[in-house]
Design an enzyme around this catalytic site. Structure first.
Site, PDB file in Angstrom:
ATOM      1  N   HIS A  16      40.013   6.043  -7.579  1.00 50.83           N
ATOM      2  CA  HIS A  16      40.112   4.603  -7.370  1.00 50.83           C
ATOM      3  C   HIS A  16      39.097   3.905  -8.279  1.00 50.83           C
ATOM      4  CE1 HIS A  16      36.799   4.179  -4.021  1.00 50.83           C
ATOM      5  NE2 HIS A  16      36.398   4.917  -5.010  1.00 50.83           N
ATOM      6  N   CYS A  25      31.097   2.184  -9.479  1.00 48.22           N
ATOM      7  CA  CYS A  25      32.429   2.364  -8.885  1.00 48.22           C
ATOM      8  C   CYS A  25      33.463   1.381  -9.451  1.00 48.22           C
ATOM      9  CB  CYS A  25      32.367   2.285  -7.366  1.00 48.22           C
ATOM     10  SG  CYS A  25      31.523   3.713  -6.676  1.00 48.22           S
ATOM     11  N   HIS A  29      37.269   6.615 -10.991  1.00 50.32           N
ATOM     12  CA  HIS A  29      36.590   7.863 -10.635  1.00 50.32           C
ATOM     13  C   HIS A  29      37.252   8.425  -9.384  1.00 50.32           C
ATOM     14  CE1 HIS A  29      34.802   4.888  -8.019  1.00 50.32           C
ATOM     15  NE2 HIS A  29      34.466   5.878  -7.210  1.00 50.32           N
ATOM     16  N   HIS A  31      37.324  11.085  -5.697  1.00 48.92           N
ATOM     17  CA  HIS A  31      36.603  11.669  -4.564  1.00 48.92           C
ATOM     18  C   HIS A  31      37.475  12.734  -3.903  1.00 48.92           C
ATOM     19  CE1 HIS A  31      33.589   8.442  -4.416  1.00 48.92           C
ATOM     20  NE2 HIS A  31      34.590   7.587  -4.596  1.00 48.92           N
ATOM     21  N   HIS A  75      46.009  13.367  -4.920  1.00 46.53           N
ATOM     22  CA  HIS A  75      46.175  13.381  -6.383  1.00 46.53           C
ATOM     23  C   HIS A  75      46.848  12.110  -6.886  1.00 46.53           C
ATOM     24  CE1 HIS A  75      44.993  17.525  -5.853  1.00 46.53           C
ATOM     25  NE2 HIS A  75      44.742  17.569  -7.138  1.00 46.53           N
ATOM     26  N   GLU A 135      33.886   9.619   2.085  1.00 44.01           N
ATOM     27  CA  GLU A 135      34.135   9.454   0.652  1.00 44.01           C
ATOM     28  C   GLU A 135      33.304  10.486  -0.123  1.00 44.01           C
ATOM     29  OE1 GLU A 135      35.421   5.470  -1.281  1.00 44.01           O
ATOM     30  OE2 GLU A 135      33.264   5.651  -1.600  1.00 44.01           O
TER      31      GLU A 135
HETATM   32 ZN   LIG Z   1      34.587   5.738  -5.206  1.00 46.43          ZN
END
Ligand SMILES: [Zn+2]
Length: 148
Positions: A16, A25, A29, A31, A75, A135
């Site tokens: 996201h 952020c 990137h 998680h 994914h 997260e």
């Molecule tokens: Zn993030």
């Protein structure tokens, strides 16, 4: 009545970017999200029921969450509709599994969205109790029905 909470844990990988955010952020990137869904209900007392003694079958909770959250977001890329989405639509090979949403794709907004989705799908007599979304190992958000 025996009110019992039942929880299933899930994991999915998702990328996201936070639109207009004043930190790292802002960049695309990913998680490994760890999701826990807890429902609450009474145990089934009907001696003839195949589900005697259960609130609901763990397998049913797994299926509902997997089909409607994990399989959709795993994914994939989650982006706000405030991004320049034309780019992602053009780069179809890279961004085939992209979800453009009308909210900032924070963990907080994700659990609000997941709660809305799951509440509409749970069987009658089963209530969504809480959703926890990690997260990172050290950072998580929680949604509780009682807080709403
Ligand atoms: Zn993030």
């Amino acid at each position: 009545m025996n009110k019992i909470r039942v929880t299933k844990n899930f994991e999915f990988e998702m990328a996201h970017a936070l639109h207009n955010y004043d930190g790292l952020c802002r960049n695309l990137h990913g998680h490994t999200y760890k999701l826990s869904v807890t429902v609450i209900g009474n145990t089934i007392l009907d001696e003839d029921s195949k589900k005697l003694g259960m609130v609901l079958d763990f397998g049913l909770l797994k299926t509902i969450v997997k089909q409607n959250i994990v399989d959709i977001y795993d994914h994939s890329v989650l982006l706000s509709d405030k991004e320049d989405t034309e780019y992602f639509e053009k780069e179809k090979m890279l961004f085939k599994r992209t979800h453009i949403v009308d909210f900032q794709p924070t963990a907080e907004n994700m659990v609000i969205h997941f709660a809305k989705t799951l509440k509409a799908l749970l069987p009658e007599n089963i209530k969504l109790f809480s959703i926890k979304l990690h997260e990172t190992t050290n950072s998580y958000v929680e949604w509780y029905e009682e807080d709403q």
